[in-house]
Scaffold this motif. Sequence first.
Motif, short mmCIF file in Angstrom:
data_model
loop_
_atom_site.label_atom_id
_atom_site.label_comp_id
_atom_site.label_asym_id
_atom_site.label_seq_id
_atom_site.Cartn_x
_atom_site.Cartn_y
_atom_site.Cartn_z
N ALA A 40 -13.93 -3.68 -2.56
CA ALA A 40 -14.18 -4.42 -3.79
C ALA A 40 -13.03 -4.28 -4.78
O ALA A 40 -12.69 -5.23 -5.49
CB ALA A 40 -15.48 -3.95 -4.43
N LEU A 41 -12.43 -3.10 -4.82
CA LEU A 41 -11.35 -2.84 -5.78
C LEU A 41 -9.97 -3.24 -5.28
O LEU A 41 -9.14 -3.70 -6.06
CB LEU A 41 -11.32 -1.34 -6.13
CG LEU A 41 -12.43 -0.82 -7.01
CD1 LEU A 41 -12.52 0.70 -6.91
CD2 LEU A 41 -12.20 -1.26 -8.45
N PHE A 42 -9.72 -3.05 -3.98
CA PHE A 42 -8.35 -3.17 -3.48
C PHE A 42 -8.22 -4.03 -2.23
O PHE A 42 -7.15 -4.09 -1.63
CB PHE A 42 -7.78 -1.77 -3.18
CG PHE A 42 -7.87 -0.85 -4.36
CD1 PHE A 42 -7.07 -1.05 -5.47
CD2 PHE A 42 -8.79 0.19 -4.37
CE1 PHE A 42 -7.16 -0.21 -6.57
CE2 PHE A 42 -8.89 1.04 -5.47
CZ PHE A 42 -8.07 0.84 -6.57
N GLY A 43 -9.30 -4.70 -1.83
CA GLY A 43 -9.26 -5.54 -0.64
C GLY A 43 -8.47 -6.82 -0.88
O GLY A 43 -7.78 -6.99 -1.90
N GLU A 44 -8.58 -7.73 0.06
CA GLU A 44 -7.84 -8.99 0.00
C GLU A 44 -8.18 -9.82 -1.24
O GLU A 44 -7.33 -10.48 -1.82
CB GLU A 44 -8.13 -9.81 1.27
CG GLU A 44 -7.28 -11.05 1.37
CD GLU A 44 -7.49 -11.79 2.69
OE1 GLU A 44 -7.11 -12.97 2.74
OE2 GLU A 44 -8.02 -11.19 3.64
N HIS A 45 -9.45 -9.78 -1.65
CA HIS A 45 -9.90 -10.52 -2.82
C HIS A 45 -10.63 -9.57 -3.77
O HIS A 45 -11.86 -9.58 -3.84
CB HIS A 45 -10.82 -11.68 -2.42
CG HIS A 45 -10.18 -12.64 -1.47
ND1 HIS A 45 -9.20 -13.52 -1.87
CD2 HIS A 45 -10.35 -12.83 -0.14
CE1 HIS A 45 -8.80 -14.23 -0.83
NE2 HIS A 45 -9.48 -13.83 0.23
#
Length: 160
Positions: A40-45
């Motif tokens: 949620a914080l650092f993924g693709e989106h």
Amino acid sequence: MIRTATPADVPDLHALIRELAEYEKAVEEARATPGQLHEALFGEHPAVHAHVAVDDRSGETVGCALWFLNFSTWRGVHGIYLEDLYVRPTARGAGHGKALLTELARLCVARGYQRLEWSVLNWNTPSIAFYESLGARPQDEWTVYRLTDESLTALGGERR
């Protein structure tokens, strides 16, 4: 010290979220995993943002603010919705909570956002007093509604 969270902060953020859930007497509802939080914080989106409060002397992460953008159709601009604000009990009173809120207010002003909003449990009078000391006011003409678990599944599974 307040700074933007990094991937290395995920274990501390997860632990702080669990502590907050215990404080709010709802630990059984806190099911997010460190992996989900990282995504949620650092993924693709990335859909969520976080700031951490770090004790200047010990270097320990003592608090956090997790937030996301919302949008006011009436004002026509984004705002920040503060999902979680938490400071460890041992670090309270040292200004970490105010510093986290100040950073989010600074972001709002710098980016032209016109609202910084959050919810607080009615029984949490220490937090309510703290928020009101900063000039925040309750929006008591609104009632929060929520669909989760079976109710969400039942409604979401209906066909048109």
